[in-house]
Design an enzyme around this catalytic site. Structure first.
Site, PDB file in Angstrom:
ATOM      1  N   ASP A   1       0.849  -1.187   0.000  1.00 52.73           N
ATOM      2  CA  ASP A   1       0.000   0.000   0.000  1.00 52.73           C
ATOM      3  C   ASP A   1       0.885   1.238   0.000  1.00 52.73           C
ATOM      4  O   ASP A   1       2.088   1.158   0.271  1.00 52.73           O
ATOM      5  CB  ASP A   1      -0.899   0.013   1.245  1.00 52.73           C
ATOM      6  CG  ASP A   1      -1.889  -1.137   1.254  1.00 52.73           C
ATOM      7  OD1 ASP A   1      -2.278  -1.578   0.156  1.00 52.73           O
ATOM      8  OD2 ASP A   1      -2.252  -1.600   2.341  1.00 52.73           O
TER       9      ASP A   1
ATOM     10  N   ASP B   1      -4.267  -3.306   5.448  1.00 54.54           N
ATOM     11  CA  ASP B   1      -4.665  -2.777   6.752  1.00 54.54           C
ATOM     12  C   ASP B   1      -6.176  -2.748   6.947  1.00 54.54           C
ATOM     13  O   ASP B   1      -6.647  -2.555   8.062  1.00 54.54           O
ATOM     14  CB  ASP B   1      -4.105  -1.363   6.965  1.00 54.54           C
ATOM     15  CG  ASP B   1      -4.458  -0.422   5.820  1.00 54.54           C
ATOM     16  OD1 ASP B   1      -5.479  -0.658   5.143  1.00 54.54           O
ATOM     17  OD2 ASP B   1      -3.715   0.545   5.597  1.00 54.54           O
TER      18      ASP B   1
END
Length: 1016
Positions: free
Chosen positions: A447, A757
């Site tokens: 990410d 996440d």
């Protein structure tokens, strides 16, 4: 009971927790007797008290753990049984008897707005005493005490055979030489076997304890609660009944409780019910929340009513047994290798036994006096038994040489040490196999936010319409109020005073929400969230999620009863929902194609400056369109999401993490591709990727290295397989796009590591070979789906984990090389000596000593080697195709083993011609030389390929210390334990000869590495 009836105490209503189904008559009888005794006690003291009528406390059939439990007076209006019955049975009628959720909160002395008050240090302790702590006691796995591992060690067939031989040797030794002298051989073997078992059991026991502690640590979830009017992050274990807990998408519900406030809350209760359909939670029809369930949509605050073993999840988990010892793939491969080597060694041992028996019974063997041992029927039974024991001991010795039982122990030491060091380097391992697999990773899908960047957002630009705004004074009052509304009410964040009476505001929520709220308070004429909330009623909320990349809210203004809709989200997505835009005066203007193109250019310009671009939009609902309260709105009702008016564009800066560029370059030099998957638009994604060196500054814009998620999603199967290797950046991606990329990369043969996440990242984390979860901002769903948790969320820590993964595999190969050198050399030496009618140089006791040192101290010296730059310059290792023992290792093993075989056999067969010493000194020198060769071979094994084995050794103090300890122990055995080890003291010259022969193995190691062989 006596405490309750004490005359100096006020009357307290009893709280009963009854095991099993209560009997109503018994309850009535007990209450009557109890009340009579209490009243009698009060009358005797002449205390006239008016007792307020209390609601009856229903008794639940829910199993409890205490027969009679008297609560502190502060919580006497409600007990744990009642609280459990309300939530577990979803009993709305019983809830109404306590005047609803507010009544329950009042009974628990909780302010539903400010939470519990912790001014008194005893408040939390009183709640824990009354209602228990939030700890779930799972049924432990099978007993894993130290004694358990001792018993496991005794199951080793080789050790059992050695114990039998020791017993026989002890018996015949005492018979032949008497008790004072005859117990040495057998007793020494017993002691050696005891040491081997003790060391093995202690190491396995400590490893088991360590991973059990890691398992407990992984359950320590941080939870956001409201206490004393302020949000706080506390451990899940510190939650008490009465706490107000804040929940957002992806959170695990930490305890049983009741819905206080929130919007669009849906939870996944499949862990309890098995039903995959998400359950809607609201204050009217279903306010019940259960521990262990997951929030999949919306946000809320809940009142905790049960914790720990009193929750539904606690009762369920108490019946489940955990098993933390799971064999890793590499351990399985090592066990297979050990089994193969052991079988080969046992076959050789069997052939040697046959050969020795044939030689014995054909009269070709002689005793110490030079006489023929077997002379037919004239042979004494005692002599024959002694000869059989000697032959069996020889076979056992050869078998012991060939069984590398220390490999599994060495791997346990390596994994244990590596897990500890990775924790120190901000990585918590949840699955041991990930330690090994990470070293084979060929690509990392990461990410952007929080991993490559700091996740410290600040608003740096604001465009109102087509104009850049630096000062809010230029914005009309009505439009400024709309902007404040859209920011203050369309958010999951909040602000609060840092301390009571303080003027300093602090903000909670996601980093993006905190950045926008902070900017609005400071720049938009001191926006006051509480005032705005009081002036409006929230009707509908659509919470932000990573799929839609937007959030919306509809509100009713109390001042004029008008209904407004506000949207906030990714700039191009919100722009597509707009048909007009506001200017600074507050007027709306139609948005034609030219105007839309102009806005797209503004968005691209901010994105090219590495800014995350968000948009704010608004519309007012006409009076003739009916809005429903959220509690009764039909499920299909949506907030208006078209024909909106664009308010403005917000540019948020999130700087790259220090050191991220070097970490990316380190991964690339290690042959690992780094791919960025982000929800930002393609221009922001390209700018950040270039800054982090995922993309080269001069990289062609049209080389297919950057793609949008929607484009990748719409490729055909063949197109995806063809182009996936070229893609380094995926912008505007959804969790499904990430999953799709992971699947295609694995099909192409990559070993994929993925960071995540969010709750929606869980499928990708599970699909990847290594799931890397961000410890700070991750949801509990993501953590449970991961293999390793990156505690500081930084990409540099991921690169460190990659180095440790390679180090684990490399250290295991070093130990295999060292162990096989010992095995091959000792096996060949003993077989040649046994068949040649000479006594074997390595007796059972001496071989046990060598094995003990090599399996413990020898393994430890190589297990503590740390990742080096050399490891990160090599290509990834394929665990599935590359053999554990490479050609390079076979080259090193064969030459070192051959050297030891030649030297030891020359000493063995030389008798007195070379050294001029007696037999006992010669045997001692053979043992000493062999042990010292292994010590210096440990130094050789530090570098499998590099010639300079001393590089960095001076920094590894523990390595040098263990080498020194090994030499000291060898000296003690040779010089001091002569009777037990059957050795003789050596002179300084003899020590020098042994040391010289051993040191020469370093020179041989340098020479042999000049011989080039294929890697595999």
């Amino acid at each position: 009971m006596s405490d309750i009836l004490h005359p100096n105490l006020k009357f307290k209503e009893p709280t009963l927790d009854v095991l099993g189904k209560p009997n109503k008559r018994w309850r009535l009888a007990f209450a009557t007797i109890y009340s009579a005794r209490a009243l009698y006690s009060l009358l005797n003291q002449n205390k006239k008290q008016e007792k307020s009528r209390k609601l009856p406390v229903p008794l639940s059939s829910t199993p409890s753990y205490v027969v009679l439990n008297v609560k502190p007076e502060a919580f006497s209006r409600i007990d744990q049984t009642t609280l459990t019955a309300i939530v577990k049975e979803k009993n709305l009628d019983l809830l109404l008897e306590f005047r609803g959720i507010e009544g329950v909160a009042d009974s628990l002395q909780t302010d539903i707005k400010n939470g519990i008050t912790t001014g008194s240090v005893h408040d939390v302790a009183l709640r824990q005493e009354a209602f228990g702590s939030n700890t779930i006691f799972q049924r432990p796995p099978a007993a894993k005490s130290l004694f358990h591992f001792v018993v496991e060690a005794f199951k080793d067939l080789t050790l059992l055979i050695l114990l039998l031989c020791a017993a026989l040797s002890l018996g015949f030794g005492i018979k032949e030489h008497g008790l004072n002298e005859g117990w040495y051989d057998g007793g020494s073997i017993f002691i050696a076997v005891f040491l081997v078992i003790s060391v093995s059991a202690v190491i396995n026991f400590k490893q088991n304890r360590q991973f059990e502690e890691l398992s407990k640590g992984s359950n320590n979830i941080m939870v956001k609660v409201i206490r004393d009017g302020h949000p706080r992050q506390i451990s899940i274990f510190e939650i008490v009944v009465g706490d107000v807990v804040c929940l957002i998408i992806g959170d695990q519900v930490p305890a049983d409780g009741l819905f206080l406030d929130g919007h669009s809350l849906k939870v996944d209760e499949s862990c309890l019910t098995g039903e995959s359909e998400h359950v809607e939670i609201n204050s009217r029809h279903n306010p019940f929340l259960f521990s262990g369930t997951k929030v999949v949509d919306g946000y809320a605050q809940m009142l905790v009513t049960s914790v720990g073993m009193n929750t539904t999840w606690g009762e369920l988990m108490s019946t489940i047994s955990r098993e933390i010892n799971v064999q890793t793939p590499l351990q399985a491969r090592l066990n297979k290798l050990t089994s193969s080597i052991g079988k080969a060694g046992l076959a050789v041992a069997f052939l040697v036994v046959v050969a020795l028996l044939v030689r014995y019974f054909t009269g070709n063997t002689e005793n110490e006096k030079g006489n023929q041992e077997f002379i037919g029927s004239s042979t004494k039974v005692d002599d024959m038994v002694n000869s059989m024991v000697r032959i069996i001991a020889t076979a056992v010795t050869i078998g012991l040489v060939a069984i590398p039982e220390g490999l599994s122990l060495a791997v346990a030491v390596i994994l244990s040490y590596s897990v500890n060091r990775m924790m120190a380097d901000q990585a918590m391992v949840r699955k041991l196999s990930a330690c090994e697999t990470m070293g084979s990773a060929t690509t990392i899908c990461t990410d952007k936010t929080g991993t490559l960047t700091l996740n410290q957002m600040t608003v740096t630009k604001f465009w109102l319409g087509k104009s850049h705004v630096d000062d809010s004074s230029s914005i009309s009052k009505n439009l400024l109020n709309l902007i404040r509304q859209g920011i203050a009410l369309n958010t999951s964040g909040s602000n609060y005073r840092a301390t009571s009476g303080s003027t300093l505001l602090e903000f909670s929520g996601s980093p993006t929400e905190k950045a926008i709220l902070s900017w609005a308070v400071q720049e938009l004429d001191n926006m006051k969230m509480e005032t705005l909330k009081k002036n409006c009623t929230i009707l509908h909320v659509e919470a932000f999620d990573s799929e839609k990349k937007r959030s919306g809210v509809s509100i009713r203004s109390k001042a004029d009863n008008t209904i407004h809709v506000h949207w906030k989200g990714a700039a191009e997505i919100i722009l597509a929902m707009c048909s007009s835009f506001y200017d600074a005066s507050g007027s709306t203007n139609d948005m034609d194609d030219d105007e839309r193109t102009r806005f797209e250019q503004i968005i691209e310009g901010m994105a090219a400056s590495s800014l995350r671009c968000l948009a704010l939009a608004h519309t007012q609902i006409p009076d003739d369109q009916e809005e429903h309260d959220i509690g009764v709105a039909p499920p299909q009702k949506l907030i208006k999401e078209d024909s909106l008016s664009l308010i403005g564009l917000v540019g948020i800066k999130d700087p790259c993490r220090p050191g991220v560029r070097k970490a990316v370059e380190d991964c690339q030099s290690a042959g690992v591709s780094v791919r960025m998957i982000t929800g930002d638009n393609v221009f922001t994604a390209r700018a950040i990727a270039t800054e982090c060196r995922i993309l080269r500054p001069d990289q062609d814009m049209n080389d297919e290295s950057v793609v949008e998620g929607e484009v990748f999603r719409n490729y055909t199967q063949d197109e995806r397989m063809e182009k996936v290797d070229k893609i380094l950046v995926m912008a505007r991606s959804s969790p499904f796009d990430k999953l799709l990329m992971v699947q295609r990369l694995k099909q192409k043969g990559h070993v994929v590591a993925v960071t995540g996440d969010g709750t929606n990242d869980a499928p990708s984390l599970k699909e990847a070979d290594i799931g890397l979860c961000m410890g700070i901002q991750s949801t509990e769903v993501a953590k449970e789906s991961s293999d390793i948790i990156i505690l500081d969320d930084g990409f540099a820590s991921i690169a460190t984990v990659l180095g440790w993964g390679r180090c684990v595999y490399d250290n295991i190969q070093k130990i295999i090389q060292l162990k096989l050198t010992v095995i091959i050399a000792a096996l060949v030496i003993n077989v040649v000596a046994a068949v040649s009618d000479h006594e074997i140089p390595f007796t059972v006791l001496k071989l046990l000593w060598v094995n003990l040192i090599m399996d413990t101290l020898g393994a430890l010296t190589l297990a503590i080697e740390q990742p080096t730059k050399d490891l990160m310059e090599k290509p990834p290792v394929s665990l599935s195709t590359q053999p554990l023992i490479t050609n390079i290792m076979w080259r090193n093993i064969s030459v070192q083993a051959l050297y030891q075989i030649v030297v030891i056999l020359i000493l063995q067969f030389s008798r007195d011609s070379i050294l001029g010493v007696n037999k006992k000194v010669k045997d001692t020198m053979i043992l000493n030389t062999s042990m010292l060769c292994q010590v210096f071979n440990q130094v050789n094994a530090r570098k499998l390929e590099k010639k300079n084995v001393f590089k960095g050794m001076h920094k590894n103090k523990l390595f040098l210390g263990i080498i020194g300890i090994t030499i000291i122990l060898e000296a003690v055995v040779v010089e001091s334990l002569r009777k037990f080890a059957d050795t003789e003291r050596l002179s300084l010259g003899q020590w020098s000869v042994c040391m010289g022969i051993a040191v020469f193995s370093l020179a041989i190691g340098w020479v042999v590495k000049c011989i080039h062989v294929p890697d595999i």
